[in-house]
Design an enzyme around this catalytic site. Structure first.
Site, PDB file in Angstrom:
ATOM      1  CE1 TYR A  72     -20.836  75.248  45.103  1.00 57.94           C
ATOM      2  CE2 TYR A  72     -20.439  76.516  43.103  1.00 57.94           C
ATOM      3  CZ  TYR A  72     -20.097  76.182  44.395  1.00 57.94           C
ATOM      4  OH  TYR A  72     -19.022  76.789  44.989  1.00 57.94           O
ATOM      5  CG  PHE A 124     -25.664  98.823  61.524  1.00 53.74           C
ATOM      6  CD1 PHE A 124     -26.512  99.086  62.589  1.00 53.74           C
ATOM      7  CD2 PHE A 124     -25.234  97.516  61.340  1.00 53.74           C
ATOM      8  CE1 PHE A 124     -26.920  98.075  63.444  1.00 53.74           C
ATOM      9  CE2 PHE A 124     -25.639  96.506  62.197  1.00 53.74           C
ATOM     10  CZ  PHE A 124     -26.476  96.773  63.247  1.00 53.74           C
ATOM     11  CG  ASP A 125     -23.283  97.408  65.076  1.00 56.53           C
ATOM     12  OD1 ASP A 125     -24.136  97.432  64.177  1.00 56.53           O
ATOM     13  OD2 ASP A 125     -23.247  96.535  65.950  1.00 56.53           O
ATOM     14  CG  ASP A 214     -26.490  99.901  55.298  1.00 58.50           C
ATOM     15  OD1 ASP A 214     -27.378  99.062  55.027  1.00 58.50           O
ATOM     16  OD2 ASP A 214     -25.872  99.911  56.379  1.00 58.50           O
ATOM     17  CB  ALA A 216     -30.862  97.301  56.236  1.00 62.35           C
ATOM     18  CE  LYS A 257     -31.291  94.570  59.697  1.00 61.62           C
ATOM     19  NZ  LYS A 257     -29.993  93.887  59.544  1.00 61.62           N
ATOM     20  CG  HIS A 449     -22.829  95.644  70.534  1.00 58.89           C
ATOM     21  ND1 HIS A 449     -21.837  95.957  69.636  1.00 58.89           N
ATOM     22  CD2 HIS A 449     -23.862  95.190  69.802  1.00 58.89           C
ATOM     23  CE1 HIS A 449     -22.278  95.707  68.422  1.00 58.89           C
ATOM     24  NE2 HIS A 449     -23.493  95.240  68.486  1.00 58.89           N
TER      25      HIS A 449
HETATM   26  N1  F0G Z   1     -26.832  97.948  57.891  1.00 56.52           N
HETATM   27  C1  F0G Z   1     -27.817  98.284  58.719  1.00 56.52           C
HETATM   28  C2  F0G Z   1     -28.427  99.649  58.650  1.00 56.52           C
HETATM   29  C3  F0G Z   1     -28.257  97.371  59.675  1.00 56.52           C
HETATM   30  O1  F0G Z   1     -29.207  97.726  60.522  1.00 56.52           O
HETATM   31  C4  F0G Z   1     -27.667  96.086  59.719  1.00 56.52           C
HETATM   32  C5  F0G Z   1     -28.084  95.100  60.703  1.00 56.52           C
HETATM   33  C6  F0G Z   1     -26.655  95.778  58.796  1.00 56.52           C
HETATM   34  C7  F0G Z   1     -26.271  96.732  57.890  1.00 56.52           C
HETATM   35  C8  F0G Z   1     -25.979  94.428  58.795  1.00 56.52           C
HETATM   36  O2  F0G Z   1     -26.825  93.479  58.302  1.00 56.52           O
HETATM   37  O3  F0G Z   1     -27.250  91.901  60.207  1.00 56.52           O
HETATM   38  O4  F0G Z   1     -27.690  91.235  57.843  1.00 56.52           O
HETATM   39  O5  F0G Z   1     -25.374  91.470  58.644  1.00 56.52           O
HETATM   40  N2  F0G Z   1     -28.799  95.374  61.675  1.00 56.52           N
HETATM   41  C9  F0G Z   1     -29.362  94.466  62.649  1.00 56.52           C
HETATM   42  C10 F0G Z   1     -30.026  95.282  63.707  1.00 56.52           C
HETATM   43  C11 F0G Z   1     -28.419  93.462  63.184  1.00 56.52           C
HETATM   44  O6  F0G Z   1     -30.432  94.690  64.723  1.00 56.52           O
HETATM   45  O7  F0G Z   1     -30.194  96.495  63.545  1.00 56.52           O
HETATM   46  P1  F0G Z   1     -26.773  91.936  58.793  1.00 56.52           P
END
Ligand code: F0G
Length: 457
Positions: A72, A124-125, A214, A216, A257, A449
């Site tokens: 843990y 990102f969304d 960010d 990713a 990613k 979406h």
């Molecule tokens: N930031 C970026 C640039 C992303 O592309 C994503 C996720 C996230 C943050 C959030 O990360 O999914 O681990 O919670 N992108 C995926 C996509 C979902 O299909 O582009 P997460």
């Protein structure tokens, strides 16, 4: 004769794919309310919905899974992850989270207050969602060139320093931090140059603002810096990554990613104070600070993935596959965000289906057509994703209306890419006959979406 390029891996384990008929797909997509997220994966032949968590782990990663420490607190897997983050990214402090949006949730719980503004490059969304959920605003300062899909620019993901500086000049008291997304997913998986990261750092320092990346797809970003930016050709990816990260105060990471794991994320930072403030929220939302929603085995695989994901040979294979698909589409005259991005090809639906009224969701319509054509699942990066304006509740029509075809890491071959290219060509060839789009019948108040339900208009 010069030898052709070939992948820098061989395949040890395979997973069968299911084929289907057009009639079956017509029925399934109707049952799915024309939302590709509602399809079952066995109704899909080539799944390009996302490159997130869909990659194939290596034998080294699977090996590391077996030695995961599930304690843990204070697991050795946590320290493996900590060492990888320190060695590769240069941050002293970090905490695991279950994925990228969880990292955003924890960090933004500390940093974002109602009425704030968070400038960046095409958030990102989920990033935008976590900002707007706190009644704050995401301010897009991406360069204008990003909106012209035919224009070549080596770093279309860049922040416009003039837009950023002007915004900070007028609103600095309401800005808790600046966020730069590398690569810039929403603008087409487009990279941000080292010069731009450095410039944004200077602007943040001038106004005393925290700079968050960010991250990713930070490794894909580093690849583009190496092959496109002057002065970096002879540097290793790991050297480039170190310099990139040196400009940030903190980073959020979706490890699904560029750390090539199926689940995981983290926040890394330089400040112990910020780490301490985040730890309360991490414990509340994610788990204790040494696991944060991840199992020990996954932290182990992540540590290995960070290392493999920042090797040139891996990245070259990866990005050349995306480029290969882009080149096939170019041969067929299909318009996409040019040049090809790091993780995906983004088809310009405004140019493919201009006869459909924009209210009838051009990119989503194209996504449905491609699915019905060949069982290929992409994702809309357009009006659906842009959501409604939280204040006026009007639809937001973004400048770019795109169908994203995201390529999972180390999963498909170029034969699959050929199928995608020809399927798109077939849709493209009959584009003038496609005059009706889709109509929303139900939608969620935020991030619609994922769950939106539609019918043919
Ligand atoms: N930031 C970026 C640039 C992303 O592309 C994503 C996720 C996230 C943050 C959030 O990360 O999914 O681990 O919670 N992108 C995926 C996509 C979902 O299909 O582009 P997460």
């Amino acid at each position: 004769m010069e030898l052709p390029f070939a992948e820098s891996f061989k395949i040890k384990m395979v997973e069968p794919l299911k084929r289907s008929t057009r009639e079956e797909r017509e029925k399934w997509i109707k049952e799915a309310k024309y939302n590709l997220f509602n399809l079952r994966s066995d109704q899909v032949f080539i799944d390009l919905l996302t490159d997130s968590g869909t990659g194939a782990m290596s034998d080294r990663q699977w090996g590391a899974i077996m030695t995961g420490d599930e304690s843990y607190a204070g697991a050795s897997s946590y320290f493996n992850m900590k060492n990888a983050i320190k060695n590769i990214l240069g941050f002293d402090y970090f905490m695991p989270t279950h994925q990228g949006r969880a990292a955003e949730n924890v960090l933004f719980s500390v940093l974002v207050k109602e009425g704030d503004f968070v400038p960046g490059n095409s958030h990102f969304d989920t990033t935008k969602g976590h900002i707007e959920f706190r009644k704050a605003h995401a301010v897009d300062c991406t360069i204008d060139e990003a909106a012209d899909t035919e224009l070549y620019h080596p770093f279309k993901g860049n922040v416009d320093p003039v837009k950023l500086d002007n915004f900070l000049k007028d609103h600095k008291d309401k800005v808790p931090f600046v966020i730069v997304t590398i690569t810039n997913n929403t603008a087409g998986g487009q990279p941000v140059s080292m010069a731009n990261l450095k410039k944004v750092r200077e602007i943040c320092s001038k106004y005393g603002k925290i700079l968050v990346f960010d991250s990713a797809r930070f490794a894909e970003n580093a690849y583009f810096i190496k092959v496109r930016e002057e002065g970096y050709a002879n540097k290793t990816i790991k050297e480039i990554v170190k310099e990139m990260m040196s400009y940030a105060d903190a980073m959020t990471m979706s490890s699904k990613k560029d750390a090539i794991v199926n689940m995981g994320g983290f926040i890394a930072m330089r400040s112990y104070e910020l780490w301490r403030e985040c730890s309360t929220f991490n414990i509340m939302f994610e788990g204790f600070v040494t696991y944060g929603g991840m199992s020990g085995r996954d932290m182990n695989a992540l540590a290995v993935g960070l290392d493999e994901g920042t090797e040139f040979d891996y990245l070259e294979t990866r990005i050349k596959q995306v480029e290969y698909l882009g080149n096939r589409l170019k041969e067929f005259g299909i318009p996409f965000q040019y040049p090809a991005g790091g993780h995906a090809i983004f088809i310009d639906a405004n140019k493919v289906l201009p006869n459909i009224p924009k209210e009838e969701l051009r990119a989503q319509t194209l996504a449905v057509e491609l699915y019905v054509e060949a069982g290929i699942r992409g994702v809309e990066i357009g009006t659906l994703l842009a959501d409604r304006d939280p204040d006026t509740h009007e639809n937001r029509y973004p400048k770019l209306e795109l169908l994203r075809l995201a390529i999972p890491r180390r999963v498909y071959t170029n034969n699959h890419m050929d199928v995608v290219a020809v399927a798109l060509k077939n849709v493209f060839d009959r584009r003038t006959q496609i005059t009706k789009g889709l109509k929303i019948v139900w939608e969620a108040p935020i991030m619609r979406h994922f769950t939106v339900e539609m019918e043919r208009a």
